[in-house]
Design a protein around this motif. Sequence first.
Motif, PDB file in Angstrom:
ATOM      1  N   ASN A  20       0.824  -1.220   0.000  1.00 21.32           N
ATOM      2  CA  ASN A  20       0.000   0.000   0.000  1.00 21.32           C
ATOM      3  C   ASN A  20       0.849   1.258   0.000  1.00 21.32           C
ATOM      4  OD1 ASN A  20       0.891   0.339   2.674  1.00 21.32           O
ATOM      5  ND2 ASN A  20      -0.941  -0.631   3.541  1.00 21.32           N
ATOM      6  N   SER A  23       1.426   3.401   3.518  1.00 21.48           N
ATOM      7  CA  SER A  23       0.434   4.271   4.139  1.00 21.48           C
ATOM      8  C   SER A  23      -0.087   3.707   5.454  1.00 21.48           C
ATOM      9  CB  SER A  23      -0.741   4.499   3.179  1.00 21.48           C
ATOM     10  OG  SER A  23      -1.362   3.269   2.831  1.00 21.48           O
ATOM     11  N   SER A  24       0.005   2.384   5.628  1.00 20.78           N
ATOM     12  CA  SER A  24      -0.397   1.753   6.875  1.00 20.78           C
ATOM     13  C   SER A  24       0.286   0.402   6.975  1.00 20.78           C
ATOM     14  CB  SER A  24      -1.922   1.578   6.938  1.00 20.78           C
ATOM     15  OG  SER A  24      -2.376   0.756   5.886  1.00 20.78           O
ATOM     16  N   THR A  25       0.279  -0.152   8.181  1.00 22.38           N
ATOM     17  CA  THR A  25       0.873  -1.469   8.395  1.00 22.38           C
ATOM     18  C   THR A  25       0.028  -2.542   7.726  1.00 22.38           C
ATOM     19  OG1 THR A  25       1.845  -0.803  10.506  1.00 22.38           O
ATOM     20  CG2 THR A  25       1.505  -3.162  10.160  1.00 22.38           C
ATOM     21  N   THR A  27      -0.829  -6.523   7.774  1.00 20.97           N
ATOM     22  CA  THR A  27      -0.717  -7.744   8.557  1.00 20.97           C
ATOM     23  C   THR A  27      -0.908  -8.934   7.628  1.00 20.97           C
ATOM     24  OG1 THR A  27      -1.494  -6.706  10.598  1.00 20.97           O
ATOM     25  CG2 THR A  27      -1.663  -9.106  10.451  1.00 20.97           C
ATOM     26  N   ASP A  85       3.715  -8.462  10.734  1.00 23.99           N
ATOM     27  CA  ASP A  85       3.341  -7.140  10.247  1.00 23.99           C
ATOM     28  C   ASP A  85       4.406  -6.604   9.302  1.00 23.99           C
ATOM     29  OD1 ASP A  85       1.093  -7.245  11.837  1.00 23.99           O
ATOM     30  OD2 ASP A  85       1.942  -6.014  13.442  1.00 23.99           O
ATOM     31  N   GLY A  87       5.875  -3.118   7.597  1.00 22.97           N
ATOM     32  CA  GLY A  87       5.897  -1.671   7.784  1.00 22.97           C
ATOM     33  C   GLY A  87       6.030  -0.922   6.480  1.00 22.97           C
ATOM     34  N   ASN A  88       6.690   0.246   6.517  1.00 19.78           N
ATOM     35  CA  ASN A  88       6.724   1.132   5.357  1.00 19.78           C
ATOM     36  C   ASN A  88       8.009   1.034   4.537  1.00 19.78           C
ATOM     37  OD1 ASN A  88       8.536   2.356   7.066  1.00 19.78           O
ATOM     38  ND2 ASN A  88       7.381   4.265   7.320  1.00 19.78           N
ATOM     39  N   ASN A  93       6.871  -3.020   0.592  1.00 26.13           N
ATOM     40  CA  ASN A  93       5.551  -2.406   0.693  1.00 26.13           C
ATOM     41  C   ASN A  93       5.412  -1.255  -0.299  1.00 26.13           C
ATOM     42  OD1 ASN A  93       2.988  -1.711   1.470  1.00 26.13           O
ATOM     43  ND2 ASN A  93       3.519  -1.042   3.534  1.00 26.13           N
ATOM     44  N   SER A  95       3.588   0.689  -3.402  1.00 33.30           N
ATOM     45  CA  SER A  95       2.188   0.928  -3.719  1.00 33.30           C
ATOM     46  C   SER A  95       1.699   0.022  -4.854  1.00 33.30           C
ATOM     47  CB  SER A  95       1.986   2.390  -4.118  1.00 33.30           C
ATOM     48  OG  SER A  95       0.630   2.642  -4.428  1.00 33.30           O
TER      49      SER A  95
END
Length: 360
Positions: A20, A23-25, A27, A85, A87-88, A93, A95
Amino acid sequence: PTPTIANGRDHFDTKLYTGNGGSSTITVSGYNFAPNLVWLKGRSDPDKHGLYDTVRGATKLLIPSSANGESTQNGVTAFNSDGFDIGNYAETNGSSRTYVAWAWNVPGSASSNSDGTITSSVTKNADAGISIVTWTGTGSAGTVGHGLGSKPDLIIAKVYGDSSYSDNWPVYSSVFDGTHYAYLNDTRKFTDYSDFWNDGTATSTVFPVGSDNSDNTKSLLALCFTSVAGFSSIGSYEGNGSTTAGVFVHTNFRPAWILIKRADTSSSYASWAIYDSTRSTFNTTGTSSYNFPLWANRDAQEGKRGDGSSAASGAENIINFFSNGFMALGSGAELNVANETYVYMAFASNPFSANGGLAF
């Protein structure tokens, strides 16, 4: 015979996810176990590989395709009861980019092991034939305890804990014992070199280490794997060069994940190929479409050849999955050159006998 492990997904599994952009974690969940060893790789883009484990701790990144030292990144930020999880960190991760997450079950806390001449710390899953071993090199040849209780068939090692120190990923294979080594992060063949694994042989308690490298004075990590009937198969096969009736490798289980390396030739087409049945959902002759490898030593996305170039046709590097093994075929040089030796490691989705001996 009734297998010790009736469901391979209790100890290894593959999940897919989409980034994503941080933008958010994210899971990643749904594993039948709490993952302790996680390998991430971008599918749609040439994102870097990422290896994380509970021994070194979340956010501690090693890159299987690179000699770079350990770094701290928001890749895997936490290990959970049935997943982890994300992260960024851009490499895991991005987009709308697609990723694969391979995970193994190596539970419990590390314990001191003095079986070898060098004391080690071992976290293990002896039932599944996997251990994570750490130790500090002494500068001399010696032996290191691995805790498996049976002889490791494949060992992958790396210096960790030093972000400024770059060095390769030496690999031990029982096909050659300690007389030869290869690197996970490049395409060299298994090379005869006495001082890497000290020309020794791993036993049910220890594996050998040599004295020739500066690595041997630093903190080292080893991932140790041994074949377990019905769950894992580690060994070698000889290519036959056929594009229609390739080499069948009997594992006595339906594979979920396969790692293959051309062993006796150094070539740009001697990369470490990774296949899994989660991304590759059907068998093919390769005439119009094919299942996609990822390469442990390259950051290329799916659909590339072992040298990183675009695949010329769908018939090049094909692995077909069967209820009791796999077949390597195709016109590419990575998997099935006639009279070439290939080293492989495979993990099960389920053992053949657990389904009553019926194919499915």
